[in-house]
Design a protein around this motif. Structure first.
Motif, PDB file in Angstrom:
ATOM      1  N   LEU A  27       0.532  -5.495  -7.665  1.00  0.00           N
ATOM      2  CA  LEU A  27      -0.141  -5.703  -8.256  1.00  0.00           C
ATOM      3  C   LEU A  27      -1.311  -6.383  -7.874  1.00  0.00           C
ATOM      4  O   LEU A  27      -2.827  -6.166  -8.040  1.00  0.00           O
ATOM      5  CB  LEU A  27       0.568  -6.564  -9.961  1.00  0.00           C
ATOM      6  CG  LEU A  27       1.632  -5.627 -10.348  1.00  0.00           C
ATOM      7  CD1 LEU A  27       1.884  -6.446 -11.837  1.00  0.00           C
ATOM      8  CD2 LEU A  27       0.617  -4.396 -10.961  1.00  0.00           C
ATOM      9  N   ASN A  28      -1.969  -7.527  -7.362  1.00  0.00           N
ATOM     10  CA  ASN A  28      -2.405  -8.226  -6.703  1.00  0.00           C
ATOM     11  C   ASN A  28      -2.957  -7.435  -5.373  1.00  0.00           C
ATOM     12  O   ASN A  28      -3.857  -7.300  -4.816  1.00  0.00           O
ATOM     13  CB  ASN A  28      -2.027  -9.127  -6.200  1.00  0.00           C
ATOM     14  CG  ASN A  28      -1.859  -9.747  -7.543  1.00  0.00           C
ATOM     15  OD1 ASN A  28      -2.917 -10.215  -8.508  1.00  0.00           O
ATOM     16  ND2 ASN A  28      -0.831 -10.696  -6.653  1.00  0.00           N
ATOM     17  N   HIS A  29      -2.452  -5.966  -4.778  1.00  0.00           N
ATOM     18  CA  HIS A  29      -3.360  -5.624  -3.137  1.00  0.00           C
ATOM     19  C   HIS A  29      -4.455  -4.688  -3.767  1.00  0.00           C
ATOM     20  O   HIS A  29      -4.836  -3.906  -5.206  1.00  0.00           O
ATOM     21  CB  HIS A  29      -1.842  -4.374  -3.283  1.00  0.00           C
ATOM     22  CG  HIS A  29      -2.904  -3.801  -1.686  1.00  0.00           C
ATOM     23  ND1 HIS A  29      -3.412  -2.472  -1.298  1.00  0.00           N
ATOM     24  CD2 HIS A  29      -2.178  -4.457  -0.557  1.00  0.00           C
ATOM     25  CE1 HIS A  29      -3.597  -2.217  -0.372  1.00  0.00           C
ATOM     26  NE2 HIS A  29      -2.678  -3.281   0.685  1.00  0.00           N
ATOM     27  N   ILE A  75       7.513  -9.004  -4.839  1.00  0.00           N
ATOM     28  CA  ILE A  75       7.424  -7.874  -4.998  1.00  0.00           C
ATOM     29  C   ILE A  75       6.651  -6.881  -5.805  1.00  0.00           C
ATOM     30  O   ILE A  75       6.014  -6.650  -5.611  1.00  0.00           O
ATOM     31  CB  ILE A  75       8.230  -6.625  -4.920  1.00  0.00           C
ATOM     32  CG1 ILE A  75       8.969  -7.797  -3.415  1.00  0.00           C
ATOM     33  CG2 ILE A  75       8.411  -5.397  -4.707  1.00  0.00           C
ATOM     34  CD1 ILE A  75       9.192  -7.420  -2.440  1.00  0.00           C
ATOM     35  N   LEU A  76       6.916  -7.577  -7.297  1.00  0.00           N
ATOM     36  CA  LEU A  76       5.837  -6.743  -7.951  1.00  0.00           C
ATOM     37  C   LEU A  76       4.248  -7.761  -8.019  1.00  0.00           C
ATOM     38  O   LEU A  76       3.574  -6.886  -7.978  1.00  0.00           O
ATOM     39  CB  LEU A  76       6.314  -6.701  -9.622  1.00  0.00           C
ATOM     40  CG  LEU A  76       5.375  -6.387 -10.641  1.00  0.00           C
ATOM     41  CD1 LEU A  76       5.355  -4.994 -10.729  1.00  0.00           C
ATOM     42  CD2 LEU A  76       6.337  -6.559 -12.061  1.00  0.00           C
ATOM     43  N   GLU A  87       0.528  -1.015   0.089  1.00  0.00           N
ATOM     44  CA  GLU A  87       0.079   0.062  -0.374  1.00  0.00           C
ATOM     45  C   GLU A  87       1.204   0.948   0.363  1.00  0.00           C
ATOM     46  O   GLU A  87       0.687   2.282  -0.668  1.00  0.00           O
ATOM     47  CB  GLU A  87      -0.943   0.006   1.160  1.00  0.00           C
ATOM     48  CG  GLU A  87      -1.744   1.181   0.608  1.00  0.00           C
ATOM     49  CD  GLU A  87      -2.838   1.464   2.633  1.00  0.00           C
ATOM     50  OE1 GLU A  87      -3.824   1.909   2.316  1.00  0.00           O
ATOM     51  OE2 GLU A  87      -2.695   0.198   3.250  1.00  0.00           O
ATOM     52  N   ARG A  88       1.828   1.348   1.005  1.00  0.00           N
ATOM     53  CA  ARG A  88       2.412   2.381   0.878  1.00  0.00           C
ATOM     54  C   ARG A  88       3.392   2.685  -0.656  1.00  0.00           C
ATOM     55  O   ARG A  88       3.765   3.942  -0.802  1.00  0.00           O
ATOM     56  CB  ARG A  88       3.692   2.211   2.119  1.00  0.00           C
ATOM     57  CG  ARG A  88       4.936   2.898   2.351  1.00  0.00           C
ATOM     58  CD  ARG A  88       5.951   2.861   3.478  1.00  0.00           C
ATOM     59  NE  ARG A  88       5.473   2.971   4.458  1.00  0.00           N
ATOM     60  CZ  ARG A  88       6.509   2.423   5.333  1.00  0.00           C
ATOM     61  NH1 ARG A  88       7.473   2.140   5.363  1.00  0.00           N
ATOM     62  NH2 ARG A  88       6.094   2.110   6.409  1.00  0.00           N
ATOM     63  N   ILE A  89       4.214   1.533  -1.070  1.00  0.00           N
ATOM     64  CA  ILE A  89       4.629   1.471  -2.541  1.00  0.00           C
ATOM     65  C   ILE A  89       3.452   2.063  -3.447  1.00  0.00           C
ATOM     66  O   ILE A  89       4.396   3.225  -4.609  1.00  0.00           O
ATOM     67  CB  ILE A  89       5.212  -0.043  -2.817  1.00  0.00           C
ATOM     68  CG1 ILE A  89       6.188  -0.356  -2.135  1.00  0.00           C
ATOM     69  CG2 ILE A  89       5.443   0.376  -4.317  1.00  0.00           C
ATOM     70  CD1 ILE A  89       6.678  -1.712  -2.049  1.00  0.00           C
ATOM     71  N   LEU A  90       2.556   1.834  -3.865  1.00  0.00           N
ATOM     72  CA  LEU A  90       1.470   2.103  -4.545  1.00  0.00           C
ATOM     73  C   LEU A  90       1.529   3.796  -4.477  1.00  0.00           C
ATOM     74  O   LEU A  90       1.139   4.434  -5.213  1.00  0.00           O
ATOM     75  CB  LEU A  90       0.554   1.734  -4.381  1.00  0.00           C
ATOM     76  CG  LEU A  90       0.359  -0.028  -4.721  1.00  0.00           C
ATOM     77  CD1 LEU A  90      -0.804  -0.601  -4.230  1.00  0.00           C
ATOM     78  CD2 LEU A  90       0.340   0.552  -6.670  1.00  0.00           C
TER      79      LEU A  90
END
Length: 542
Positions: free
Chosen positions: A286-288, A281-282, A261-264
């Motif tokens: 992408l699935n979050h 990680i990707l 969530e932080r990355i996004l």
């Protein structure tokens, strides 16, 4: 001196290739550009340079001398970037500590490297207190929020910097001086220390920057990009990209601990356009649930550490992400190849483009790469003659720290042995097909575990897959597939085996390659940097 050496004017400056030289162009051309930390802290490059000088003063006051090892235990931060420069610029050695190793392994690496000063993020104060450290004399606290200084710590990072002048007189030294060390995360034995000189790190920076800048569009990195690492800074210098980004003077974003969530949020808020990570990680990002609400168009991502699958590329391309493979290893600093697409290939249909993106890639400048047979004879570049990948480049580690026997094995025959098997096509594209220890021999035929994983990963019900060879009385070995099903899917082993038989009927794989058993699991074991841990799978199935 050679009779043909150039004549050197006594007053001429020889310009040693030292890490500090990477700062010149950034400060001249981008002094007000931002370096951002997850908590909202923002520094200009000019402020960053002053903080590097203050950190040099602080470390010197703590007794750091040229040749001493300064170890760092931190998440990806502006502090880490400052250490990337200040520590080696002092002539000291920066040890980037893999905080995802076990406590016992971390303790071993600190003692083995002979760390004298240890910088510790507040998250790790408690485990560090239990370590039996032989050489560490001084500890420094790294904290995002105010907290009491733990017993035995010399000070808190920001307070130490604030008490220091903003100018430090760095002296120059031999460019072959060791600058960094860290420990490989192999799945067998104790971690092995690799090390790199100033010259090696500068040349890696220049060559990889050159390779990225030569791309006219796809897979490019330029001054307009916003960079954020998603490969830990403790792992092969975050693939060397922080040095490249700093030299280029681009905006940099440091995300701390990797939380999807932080990355996004950072990608959207800071308009991040260039990153690198392992496939796991990707997939997490992408699935979050928040991914569907985030505009990811224009994000360029190098994938390494594990094989890039067709399914993941398709998923990324659908979101407007420019995804492509990079290849290297801890011992190679790390980047050797990049799977960038030539302008002439940009018109290829989707499947053909994806096939290029998942290849291991073509050599970056200054890399000499061969595939060889067991006698070290070079194999033809025909796209199918597979052998071990051996390399030479000016930035490869010259050995393992305090381990002469393993060093000689690594460099047998004067080439660095990757222990990866692959083939090269006439256009120079390398394709890794397996690790030497992971290839499966069944029914007298070699079967690639990586190829089976790629094909099984195309099944619509499969989220993740790992394939290992298991002993078989009749066939010698048989492939065994471990599959993580997609959320909400009722897994069906027969469906996956039938799917694979279609590739066997089409001649893509041998009929021996279809596993007798597909085993469904909740998750796959990973190493500390997110790679599949096949050793753990093999040990569990003995």
């Amino acid at each position: 001196m050679s009779a043909h050496a150039i004549q050197v004017t006594p007053s001429a400056y020889s310009y040693p290739l030292l890490i500090g030289q990477l700062l010149h162009s950034a400060l001249a051309n981008a002094a007000e550009q931002e370096i951002v930390y997850v908590d909202g802290r923002r520094h200009s490059y000019a402020q960053f340079a002053r903080r590097v000088h203050q950190l040099a003063h602080a470390l010197t006051r703590l007794g750091v001398q040229p040749g001493d090892t300064v170890a760092v235990m931190d998440w990806d931060s502006h502090r880490y970037l400052e250490c990337f420069f200040a520590v080696p610029m002092l002539g000291a050695v920066l040890q980037t500590v893999n905080v995802r190793l076990s406590d016992e392994q971390i303790q071993y690496t600190l003692n083995h490297a002979g760390a004298r000063v240890l910088l510790v993020n507040s998250d790790f104060v408690e485990p560090v207190a239990r370590f039996a450290l032989d050489t560490v004399q001084t500890r420094v606290l790294l904290a995002d929020e105010a907290m009491a200084l733990p017993a035995g710590y010399a000070g808190e990072y920001e307070a130490l910097l604030a008490d220091c002048p903003e100018q430090f007189e760095f002296t120059e030294f031999d460019e072959n001086t060791r600058a960094t060390t860290f420990y490989t995360t192999g799945t067998t034995g104790l971690p092995k220390g690799v090390y790199f000189s100033h010259r090696q790190l500068v040349l890696h920076t220049l060559a990889v920057c050159n390779a990225l800048a030569l791309a006219p569009q796809q897979g490019s990195f330029h001054r307009g990009d916003v960079y954020m690492p998603l490969t830990p800074m403790f792992h092969v210098h975050a693939w060397g990209m922080p040095y490249i980004a700093t030299m280029a003077g681009v905006k940099q974003v440091y995300p701390g601990r990797y939380i999807p969530e932080r990355i996004l949020k950072l990608v959207q808020r800071e308009r991040v356009s260039f990153s690198h990570c392992v496939p796991t990680i990707l997939s997490m990002v992408l699935n979050h649930p928040s991914a569907g609400e985030t505009d990811l168009r224009g994000w360029k991502l190098i994938i390494g550490g594990s094989a890039l699958t067709t399914a993941l590329v398709k998923q990324a391309l659908e979101r407007g992400i420019d995804l492509f493979t990079g290849y290297g290893m801890s011992e190679t600093c790390p980047i050797l190849t990049l799977a960038q697409i030539d302008p002439a290939d940009s018109e290829l249909d989707g499947e053909a483009q994806i096939a290029l993106r998942v290849k291991t890639g073509r050599s970056v400048p200054l890399v000499a790469l061969r595939t060889v047979d067991p006698e070290m004879q070079t194999l033809p570049r025909d796209g199918h003659s597979a052998g071990e990948i051996v390399v030479r480049a000016p930035w490869l580690t010259q050995g393992y720290l305090h381990n002469a026997d393993a060093s000689e094995e690594l460099w047998h025959g004067g080439w660095l042995h990757t222990q990866d098997i692959g083939h090269v096509d006439p256009r120079g594209y390398l394709q890794v097909t397996d690790r030497l220890k992971d290839v499966i021999k069944t029914g007298g035929e070699w079967v690639s575990s990586l190829e089976l994983e790629e094909l099984i990963g195309r099944h619509p019900d499969v989220a993740e897959v790992a394939v290992i060879g298991v002993p078989d009385a009749k066939w010698g070995e048989r492939p065994l597939a471990f599959v993580v099903a997609r959320s909400g899917i009722e897994p069906d082993a027969d469906s996956i085996r039938s799917f694979l038989r279609g590739f066997a009927d089409a001649g893509r794989i041998s009929r021996y390659g279809v596993p007798d058993e597909v085993r469904f699991v909740g998750e796959l074991p990973r190493t500390s940097v997110g790679k599949l841990n096949k050793r753990a799978l093999r040990e569990h199935n003995r």
